[in-house]
Design a protein around this motif. Sequence first.
Motif, PDB file in Angstrom:
ATOM      1  N   ASN A  70       0.810  -1.215   0.000  1.00 51.34           N
ATOM      2  CA  ASN A  70       0.000   0.000   0.000  1.00 51.34           C
ATOM      3  C   ASN A  70       0.843   1.265   0.000  1.00 51.34           C
ATOM      4  O   ASN A  70       0.388   2.313  -0.453  1.00 51.34           O
ATOM      5  CB  ASN A  70      -0.947   0.005   1.199  1.00 51.34           C
ATOM      6  N   THR A  71       2.069   1.181   0.495  1.00 54.70           N
ATOM      7  CA  THR A  71       2.931   2.366   0.486  1.00 54.70           C
ATOM      8  C   THR A  71       3.310   2.757  -0.942  1.00 54.70           C
ATOM      9  O   THR A  71       3.629   3.917  -1.215  1.00 54.70           O
ATOM     10  CB  THR A  71       4.202   2.130   1.299  1.00 54.70           C
ATOM     11  N   LYS A  72       3.271   1.775  -1.828  1.00 56.58           N
ATOM     12  CA  LYS A  72       3.594   2.037  -3.224  1.00 56.58           C
ATOM     13  C   LYS A  72       2.355   2.000  -4.118  1.00 56.58           C
ATOM     14  O   LYS A  72       2.479   2.161  -5.341  1.00 56.58           O
ATOM     15  CB  LYS A  72       4.614   1.008  -3.722  1.00 56.58           C
ATOM     16  N   ASN A  73       1.210   1.769  -3.510  1.00 52.62           N
ATOM     17  CA  ASN A  73      -0.035   1.680  -4.286  1.00 52.62           C
ATOM     18  C   ASN A  73       0.113   0.669  -5.415  1.00 52.62           C
ATOM     19  O   ASN A  73      -0.311   0.900  -6.562  1.00 52.62           O
ATOM     20  CB  ASN A  73      -0.427   3.058  -4.848  1.00 52.62           C
ATOM     21  N   THR A  74       0.706  -0.466  -5.081  1.00 54.77           N
ATOM     22  CA  THR A  74       1.061  -1.472  -6.075  1.00 54.77           C
ATOM     23  C   THR A  74       0.646  -2.867  -5.605  1.00 54.77           C
ATOM     24  O   THR A  74       0.779  -3.182  -4.412  1.00 54.77           O
ATOM     25  CB  THR A  74       2.580  -1.453  -6.356  1.00 54.77           C
ATOM     26  N   VAL A  75       0.170  -3.635  -6.547  1.00 54.16           N
ATOM     27  CA  VAL A  75      -0.164  -5.039  -6.303  1.00 54.16           C
ATOM     28  C   VAL A  75       0.744  -5.898  -7.181  1.00 54.16           C
ATOM     29  O   VAL A  75       1.065  -5.510  -8.310  1.00 54.16           O
ATOM     30  CB  VAL A  75      -1.648  -5.313  -6.624  1.00 54.16           C
ATOM     31  N   TYR A  76       1.144  -7.040  -6.649  1.00 49.35           N
ATOM     32  CA  TYR A  76       2.068  -7.909  -7.349  1.00 49.35           C
ATOM     33  C   TYR A  76       1.448  -9.280  -7.605  1.00 49.35           C
ATOM     34  O   TYR A  76       0.601  -9.749  -6.838  1.00 49.35           O
ATOM     35  CB  TYR A  76       3.345  -8.097  -6.531  1.00 49.35           C
ATOM     36  N   LEU A  77       1.915  -9.893  -8.664  1.00 46.74           N
ATOM     37  CA  LEU A  77       1.571 -11.286  -8.940  1.00 46.74           C
ATOM     38  C   LEU A  77       2.889 -12.030  -9.154  1.00 46.74           C
ATOM     39  O   LEU A  77       3.535 -11.863 -10.190  1.00 46.74           O
ATOM     40  CB  LEU A  77       0.682 -11.406 -10.172  1.00 46.74           C
ATOM     41  N   GLN A  78       3.278 -12.790  -8.147  1.00 46.02           N
ATOM     42  CA  GLN A  78       4.475 -13.606  -8.251  1.00 46.02           C
ATOM     43  C   GLN A  78       4.101 -14.934  -8.889  1.00 46.02           C
ATOM     44  O   GLN A  78       3.233 -15.638  -8.372  1.00 46.02           O
ATOM     45  CB  GLN A  78       5.087 -13.840  -6.867  1.00 46.02           C
ATOM     46  N   MET A  79       4.744 -15.248  -9.983  1.00 42.77           N
ATOM     47  CA  MET A  79       4.414 -16.461 -10.723  1.00 42.77           C
ATOM     48  C   MET A  79       5.630 -17.379 -10.750  1.00 42.77           C
ATOM     49  O   MET A  79       6.667 -17.015 -11.299  1.00 42.77           O
ATOM     50  CB  MET A  79       3.986 -16.107 -12.151  1.00 42.77           C
ATOM     51  N   ASN A  80       5.482 -18.530 -10.149  1.00 40.25           N
ATOM     52  CA  ASN A  80       6.556 -19.521 -10.101  1.00 40.25           C
ATOM     53  C   ASN A  80       6.149 -20.775 -10.857  1.00 40.25           C
ATOM     54  O   ASN A  80       4.971 -20.990 -11.137  1.00 40.25           O
ATOM     55  CB  ASN A  80       6.884 -19.876  -8.656  1.00 40.25           C
ATOM     56  N   SER A  81       7.138 -21.594 -11.170  1.00 40.10           N
ATOM     57  CA  SER A  81       6.884 -22.867 -11.864  1.00 40.10           C
ATOM     58  C   SER A  81       5.997 -22.659 -13.084  1.00 40.10           C
ATOM     59  O   SER A  81       5.007 -23.362 -13.291  1.00 40.10           O
ATOM     60  CB  SER A  81       6.232 -23.874 -10.895  1.00 40.10           C
ATOM     61  N   LEU A  82       6.363 -21.695 -13.874  1.00 36.62           N
ATOM     62  CA  LEU A  82       5.532 -21.338 -15.024  1.00 36.62           C
ATOM     63  C   LEU A  82       5.490 -22.456 -16.041  1.00 36.62           C
ATOM     64  O   LEU A  82       6.465 -23.205 -16.234  1.00 36.62           O
ATOM     65  CB  LEU A  82       6.054 -20.052 -15.660  1.00 36.62           C
ATOM     66  N   LYS A  83       4.336 -22.554 -16.684  1.00 35.55           N
ATOM     67  CA  LYS A  83       4.086 -23.576 -17.696  1.00 35.55           C
ATOM     68  C   LYS A  83       3.727 -22.905 -19.025  1.00 35.55           C
ATOM     69  O   LYS A  83       3.234 -21.770 -19.022  1.00 35.55           O
ATOM     70  CB  LYS A  83       2.917 -24.460 -17.263  1.00 35.55           C
ATOM     71  N   PRO A  84       3.927 -23.577 -20.126  1.00 35.35           N
ATOM     72  CA  PRO A  84       3.554 -22.973 -21.414  1.00 35.35           C
ATOM     73  C   PRO A  84       2.090 -22.542 -21.462  1.00 35.35           C
ATOM     74  O   PRO A  84       1.772 -21.528 -22.101  1.00 35.35           O
ATOM     75  CB  PRO A  84       3.840 -24.100 -22.414  1.00 35.35           C
ATOM     76  N   GLU A  85       1.229 -23.263 -20.775  1.00 36.00           N
ATOM     77  CA  GLU A  85      -0.186 -22.892 -20.767  1.00 36.00           C
ATOM     78  C   GLU A  85      -0.480 -21.630 -19.964  1.00 36.00           C
ATOM     79  O   GLU A  85      -1.612 -21.137 -19.977  1.00 36.00           O
ATOM     80  CB  GLU A  85      -1.054 -24.045 -20.257  1.00 36.00           C
ATOM     81  N   ASP A  86       0.514 -21.090 -19.284  1.00 29.45           N
ATOM     82  CA  ASP A  86       0.348 -19.798 -18.608  1.00 29.45           C
ATOM     83  C   ASP A  86       0.551 -18.631 -19.569  1.00 29.45           C
ATOM     84  O   ASP A  86       0.342 -17.471 -19.185  1.00 29.45           O
ATOM     85  CB  ASP A  86       1.349 -19.668 -17.449  1.00 29.45           C
ATOM     86  N   THR A  87       0.949 -18.919 -20.780  1.00 28.17           N
ATOM     87  CA  THR A  87       1.166 -17.864 -21.772  1.00 28.17           C
ATOM     88  C   THR A  87      -0.130 -17.127 -22.049  1.00 28.17           C
ATOM     89  O   THR A  87      -1.153 -17.725 -22.385  1.00 28.17           O
ATOM     90  CB  THR A  87       1.718 -18.472 -23.074  1.00 28.17           C
ATOM     91  N   ALA A  88      -0.088 -15.802 -21.890  1.00 32.96           N
ATOM     92  CA  ALA A  88      -1.281 -14.974 -22.071  1.00 32.96           C
ATOM     93  C   ALA A  88      -0.893 -13.522 -21.840  1.00 32.96           C
ATOM     94  O   ALA A  88       0.216 -13.219 -21.386  1.00 32.96           O
ATOM     95  CB  ALA A  88      -2.378 -15.377 -21.084  1.00 32.96           C
TER      96      ALA A  88
END
Length: 123
Positions: A70-88
Motif C-alpha cells: 500500500n505504500t507504493k499503491n502497487t499489487v504484485y503477482l508472483q508467478m513460479n513454476s511457469l508452464k507454457p499454458e500460462d502464456t497470455a
Amino acid sequence: QLVESGGGLVQAGGSLRLSCAASGRTFSDYTMGWFRQAPGNERAFVGGLRRGVTYYAESVKGRFTISRDNTKNTVYLQMNSLKPEDTAVYYCAAGPKTLILSTMYTPGAYDYWGQGTQVTVSS
C-alpha cells in the motif's frame, strides 16, 4: 490508472513477478484482481485480493501469489513454476471493496483495468 509491468519471455519452470501500479487514486481498499487472456480465449480469472484474503484459480494455486504494497499503491503477482499454458496477456483490475465474493471471478465486476502485459512461457 492501473499500469502493469514485469511481463516477458521465460522458460518453463521459471518465474516472473508482475506489478500493477495504481495512480490517480488510492487503491488500498479496493478489491484487486488478476486476469489473463490467451489468443482465442475469454479473459479468465487468475487470482484476487479482497479484504486481505487472496483467492486463486485452481490452475495457478500453489504456484502464483498475490501481494500488495500500500505504500507504493502497487499489487504484485508472483508467478513460479511457469508452464507454457500460462502464456497470455495478464491484466490487473480494481473493483469495489464491497465486491460480492461470487462475482470476483468475473471481469464485469471490476471498474478499472490496466493495459495488460504479455507473458510468454516457452517449453
